[in-house]
Design an enzyme around this catalytic site. Structure first.
Site, PDB file in Angstrom:
ATOM      1  N   LYS A  78     -22.790 -35.404  10.826  1.00 43.26           N
ATOM      2  CA  LYS A  78     -23.368 -35.779  12.110  1.00 43.26           C
ATOM      3  C   LYS A  78     -22.236 -36.085  13.095  1.00 43.26           C
ATOM      4  O   LYS A  78     -22.232 -35.600  14.219  1.00 43.26           O
ATOM      5  CB  LYS A  78     -24.265 -36.998  11.910  1.00 43.26           C
ATOM      6  CG  LYS A  78     -25.121 -37.341  13.090  1.00 43.26           C
ATOM      7  CD  LYS A  78     -26.049 -38.489  12.766  1.00 43.26           C
ATOM      8  CE  LYS A  78     -26.557 -39.098  14.054  1.00 43.26           C
ATOM      9  NZ  LYS A  78     -27.298 -40.339  13.835  1.00 43.26           N
ATOM     10  N   GLU A 108     -14.035 -37.777   4.290  1.00 42.94           N
ATOM     11  CA  GLU A 108     -14.290 -36.985   3.082  1.00 42.94           C
ATOM     12  C   GLU A 108     -14.642 -35.547   3.445  1.00 42.94           C
ATOM     13  O   GLU A 108     -14.103 -34.582   2.893  1.00 42.94           O
ATOM     14  CB  GLU A 108     -15.463 -37.597   2.286  1.00 42.94           C
ATOM     15  CG  GLU A 108     -15.172 -38.929   1.624  1.00 42.94           C
ATOM     16  CD  GLU A 108     -15.364 -40.122   2.554  1.00 42.94           C
ATOM     17  OE1 GLU A 108     -15.471 -39.941   3.796  1.00 42.94           O
ATOM     18  OE2 GLU A 108     -15.387 -41.255   2.039  1.00 42.94           O
ATOM     19  N   GLY A 168     -28.472 -40.493   9.492  1.00 43.74           N
ATOM     20  CA  GLY A 168     -28.001 -39.617   8.418  1.00 43.74           C
ATOM     21  C   GLY A 168     -28.910 -39.605   7.205  1.00 43.74           C
ATOM     22  O   GLY A 168     -29.257 -38.555   6.670  1.00 43.74           O
ATOM     23  N   ARG A 169     -29.363 -40.779   6.777  1.00 43.02           N
ATOM     24  CA  ARG A 169     -30.162 -40.853   5.546  1.00 43.02           C
ATOM     25  C   ARG A 169     -31.604 -40.390   5.752  1.00 43.02           C
ATOM     26  O   ARG A 169     -32.384 -40.376   4.803  1.00 43.02           O
ATOM     27  CB  ARG A 169     -30.094 -42.271   4.968  1.00 43.02           C
ATOM     28  CG  ARG A 169     -30.436 -43.370   5.954  1.00 43.02           C
ATOM     29  CD  ARG A 169     -29.983 -44.736   5.455  1.00 43.02           C
ATOM     30  NE  ARG A 169     -30.204 -45.795   6.436  1.00 43.02           N
ATOM     31  CZ  ARG A 169     -29.337 -46.148   7.371  1.00 43.02           C
ATOM     32  NH1 ARG A 169     -28.191 -45.501   7.485  1.00 43.02           N
ATOM     33  NH2 ARG A 169     -29.609 -47.133   8.208  1.00 43.02           N
ATOM     34  N   GLU A 214     -28.683 -48.755   2.427  1.00 49.54           N
ATOM     35  CA  GLU A 214     -27.992 -48.611   3.713  1.00 49.54           C
ATOM     36  C   GLU A 214     -28.927 -49.015   4.858  1.00 49.54           C
ATOM     37  O   GLU A 214     -28.487 -49.465   5.906  1.00 49.54           O
ATOM     38  CB  GLU A 214     -27.485 -47.176   3.915  1.00 49.54           C
ATOM     39  CG  GLU A 214     -26.346 -47.093   4.926  1.00 49.54           C
ATOM     40  CD  GLU A 214     -25.707 -45.707   5.019  1.00 49.54           C
ATOM     41  OE1 GLU A 214     -26.370 -44.763   5.477  1.00 49.54           O
ATOM     42  OE2 GLU A 214     -24.526 -45.571   4.632  1.00 49.54           O
ATOM     43  N   HIS A 252     -32.802 -44.679 -24.042  1.00 48.38           N
ATOM     44  CA  HIS A 252     -31.861 -44.745 -25.168  1.00 48.38           C
ATOM     45  C   HIS A 252     -30.532 -45.336 -24.727  1.00 48.38           C
ATOM     46  O   HIS A 252     -29.510 -45.121 -25.379  1.00 48.38           O
ATOM     47  CB  HIS A 252     -31.686 -43.341 -25.762  1.00 48.38           C
ATOM     48  CG  HIS A 252     -32.993 -42.815 -26.279  1.00 48.38           C
ATOM     49  ND1 HIS A 252     -33.436 -43.068 -27.563  1.00 48.38           N
ATOM     50  CD2 HIS A 252     -33.981 -42.123 -25.675  1.00 48.38           C
ATOM     51  CE1 HIS A 252     -34.636 -42.512 -27.720  1.00 48.38           C
ATOM     52  NE2 HIS A 252     -34.989 -41.944 -26.580  1.00 48.38           N
ATOM     53  N   LYS A 297     -13.869 -48.204   5.904  1.00 47.30           N
ATOM     54  CA  LYS A 297     -13.306 -46.974   6.499  1.00 47.30           C
ATOM     55  C   LYS A 297     -12.043 -47.319   7.281  1.00 47.30           C
ATOM     56  O   LYS A 297     -11.017 -46.638   7.175  1.00 47.30           O
ATOM     57  CB  LYS A 297     -14.310 -46.326   7.457  1.00 47.30           C
ATOM     58  CG  LYS A 297     -15.511 -45.681   6.797  1.00 47.30           C
ATOM     59  CD  LYS A 297     -16.363 -44.992   7.874  1.00 47.30           C
ATOM     60  CE  LYS A 297     -17.724 -44.606   7.358  1.00 47.30           C
ATOM     61  NZ  LYS A 297     -18.603 -44.077   8.379  1.00 47.30           N
TER      62      LYS A 297
HETATM   63  O1  F6P Z   1     -20.432 -44.026   6.083  1.00 49.10           O
HETATM   64  C1  F6P Z   1     -21.812 -43.981   6.062  1.00 49.10           C
HETATM   65  C2  F6P Z   1     -22.334 -42.785   6.778  1.00 49.10           C
HETATM   66  O2  F6P Z   1     -22.154 -42.919   8.142  1.00 49.10           O
HETATM   67  C3  F6P Z   1     -23.787 -42.525   6.447  1.00 49.10           C
HETATM   68  O3  F6P Z   1     -24.643 -43.303   7.185  1.00 49.10           O
HETATM   69  C4  F6P Z   1     -23.896 -41.066   6.702  1.00 49.10           C
HETATM   70  O4  F6P Z   1     -25.021 -40.503   6.107  1.00 49.10           O
HETATM   71  C5  F6P Z   1     -22.603 -40.579   6.093  1.00 49.10           C
HETATM   72  O5  F6P Z   1     -21.672 -41.606   6.375  1.00 49.10           O
HETATM   73  C6  F6P Z   1     -22.098 -39.273   6.590  1.00 49.10           C
HETATM   74  O6  F6P Z   1     -21.894 -39.287   7.963  1.00 49.10           O
HETATM   75  P1  F6P Z   1     -21.653 -37.955   8.774  1.00 49.10           P
HETATM   76  O7  F6P Z   1     -22.876 -37.103   8.648  1.00 49.10           O
HETATM   77  O8  F6P Z   1     -21.394 -38.371  10.170  1.00 49.10           O
HETATM   78  O9  F6P Z   1     -20.471 -37.254   8.151  1.00 49.10           O
END
Ligand code: F6P
Length: 544
Positions: free
Chosen positions: A204, A210, A265-266, A351, A382, A510
């Site tokens: 987003k 990452e 995002g979620r 979250e 198990h 972060k």
């Molecule tokens: O760090 C949390 C977060 O902002 C989430 O809320 C989100 O889903 C995820 O990182 C990924 O964010 P983006 O889509 O901006 O890479």
């Protein structure tokens, strides 16, 4: 006034004092019809909450709490597009993403033209790939699609891709990469042919460390393996609310799909964030997924509180957390295809509602989101179920199973379901000392052995659970199930008085990581860091 200070909250507290530790054995003895009266259904989903530690009276009081907390008003405000995400000054309109016509939320602020146009573009792109008509720089058809994203840009589409894998394209493979750890991307790249691989960079913000690092590594891998002069843009697509950043990365405008700041995002798997999923299952099944969710939205918006599935589910969670004192909540799917549901729900719930400050900036005044965790139920039996049965901790559980399997092997489905139902019963009813003694006597166990083993073989029971029984994992049912959980989270956020749609708690780590990273290259920068971090960095620098 927080909702915890309301009369409705006090009435529930008084009810809880009177209710005490009443055992599920007694609740079922007193009301043999509980299974019918304490369950609700929606289309192909049965929600049986008769094994929760509550009565109809409890439910009535909980509904009173929802009214006192203005849950109906909160629902209306979300569907009307009000800026209920106050700290980010945004509307919350993920429900628009599963609609098929507008205007929505109203004629003035209608988002549907953008939503439908994007969905149309996604479908076209997906169809081309599925038909083998999308080619890489060397003119070969794309065979592998890699979704690079994390959190909401990974968990939802990955979870549903697994849930609906029975519908997956037979030859076009979709993979998900989220982790910074090269141990995820590197082995995958070894299995891929760069000439036939497409990466979808989903972020987003298009700044997430990452995702950006994995995307950059993918680009270098393509460049190294395809030759310097080729058009790498043929191997990338992107999804972002910042298209200019995707363009700067080198993705052509016709391959950049938008999302909007009114979708968190979620809550975004229904948008272009679900592009890899749509490629896997096809636009038709994707539409069915949306339709299932849309019908759950309508149920949530229009059904009276006492018969409203997300509302009742949310209220049960409030009862377990705030009155029975549960600190955790287990999600236990009895369906291999739902194996990513627990991690998806961890993000969705924790979250959204893992907060202790209310919307207005005051302390909430009560516990909020429990620690959500879980695993495939049959495997868990198990492993960690021992603690659920005899660990002495209160752990409310959601058991989720489907009546029909997409992979019917003779005898498997009945055995799986019997285990699921057996666990809910064993957790609820346990086994008393008397029952243990009787069964050991029947097995002719010597009296001294009975005396020694008896305390170990007693099951206290009274562990509350709900069972969500789906007819099958059809796209519509999966869509409705996810929307059910989304709205449950909304209801709980409204009762706790928190903004379920921001996530400030992820920021500090972060920022700190970005201060620590340069100290790997320049140890002098470590002096500005805390003593423990300095020691950890020093350990990394030691020769092995
Ligand atoms: O760090 C949390 C977060 O902002 C989430 O809320 C989100 O889903 C995820 O990182 C990924 O964010 P983006 O889509 O901006 O890479």
């Amino acid at each position: 006034m927080t909702n915890t200070a309301s009369h409705a909250w006090a009435a529930l507290a008084a009810h809880h004092r009177e209710f005490g530790e009443k055992h599920l054995r007694d609740l079922f003895r007193d009301d043999p019809d509980r299974a019918a009266s304490l369950s609700l259904s929606f289309e192909d989903i049965l929600f049986d909450f008769s094994k929760q530690r509550l009565t109809q009276g409890t439910l009535d009081l909980l509904v009173g709490l929802a009214e006192a907390a203005s849950v109906p008003e909160a629902i209306r405000r979300m569907f009307d597009g009000e800026r209920i995400n106050t700290t980010e000054k945004r509307s919350v309109l993920h429900v628009a993403l599963r609609r098929f016509s507008g205007p929505f939320p109203d004629a003035r602020t209608d988002v549907m033209p953008d939503v439908l146009a994007t969905r149309g573009r996604m479908a076209k792109f997906a169809e081309q790939l599925r038909a083998g008509k999308s080619q890489g720089a060397h003119g070969m058809a794309i065979h592998d699609v890699v979704n690079i994203g994390i959190g909401g840009s990974d968990l939802g589409p990955k979870m549903v891709s697994q849930a609906l894998r029975a519908l997956a394209h037979p030859t076009l493979k979709v993979h998900y990469v989220s982790n910074l750890d090269g141990a995820q991307l590197a082995p995958l790249l070894q299995t891929l042919d760069p000439r036939t691989t497409l990466f979808i960079v989903v972020s987003k913000t298009f700044t997430t460390q990452e995702t950006m690092l994995n995307a950059e590594t993918a680009r270098q891998w393509l460049r190294a393996n395809l030759g310097g002069e080729v058009d790498l843009a043929r191997h990338f697509a992107a999804v972002s609310s910042r298209p200019e950043r995707a363009a700067a990365f080198g993705v052509g405008p016709e391959r950049v799909f938008p999302i909007w700041d009114w979708v968190g995002g979620r809550y975004s798997l229904w948008s272009a964030v679900g592009l890899a999923l749509m490629i896997a299952i096809g636009p038709h099944a994707f539409d069915e997924l949306l339709r299932g969710a849309e019908r759950m939205d309508e149920h949530f918006r229009a059904t009276p509180l006492a018969r409203n599935l997300p509302v009742v589910m949310g209220l049960i969670g409030v009862w377990n957390t705030n009155f029975l004192g549960a600190a955790t909540h287990a999600v236990l799917p009895y369906n291999e295809s739902l194996k990513y549901l627990p991690s998806f729900l961890q993000q969705l719930e924790m979250e959204s509602n893992g907060k202790s400050v209310g919307s207005a900036g005051d302390p909430v005044g009560s516990a909020t989101c429990p620690i959500v965790w879980g695993e495939l139920g049959n495997n868990g039996q198990h492993a960690f179920f021992q603690l659920l049965h005899q660990g002495g901790r209160l752990v409310p559980c959601d058991f989720i199973a489907s009546v029909r399997s997409d992979y019917p092997l003779p005898g498997h489905q009945e055995a799986l379901l019997s285990n699921c139902f057996a666990q809910t019963s064993a957790l609820a009813f346990g086994k008393t000392a008397e029952e243990v003694r009787e069964s050991m006597e029947r097995e002719n166990v010597a009296p001294e052995e009975i005396a020694g083993l008896l305390p170990h073989r007693v099951f206290a029971g009274n562990q509350p659970s709900s069972t969500l029984l789906l007819k099958s994992l059809s796209p519509a049912t999966v869509g409705a199930l996810i929307a059910l959980y989304e709205h449950k989270v909304f209801v709980q956020g409204a009762i706790w008085g928190i903004n379920s749609f921001d996530q400030w708690g992820v920021e500090l780590g972060k920022a700190m990581a970005s201060r620590i990273l340069p100290a790997f290259a320049d140890p002098s920068l470590a002096s500005a860091l805390d003593a423990s971090t300095r020691a950890l960095l020093a350990y990394c620098r030691r020769p092995s």
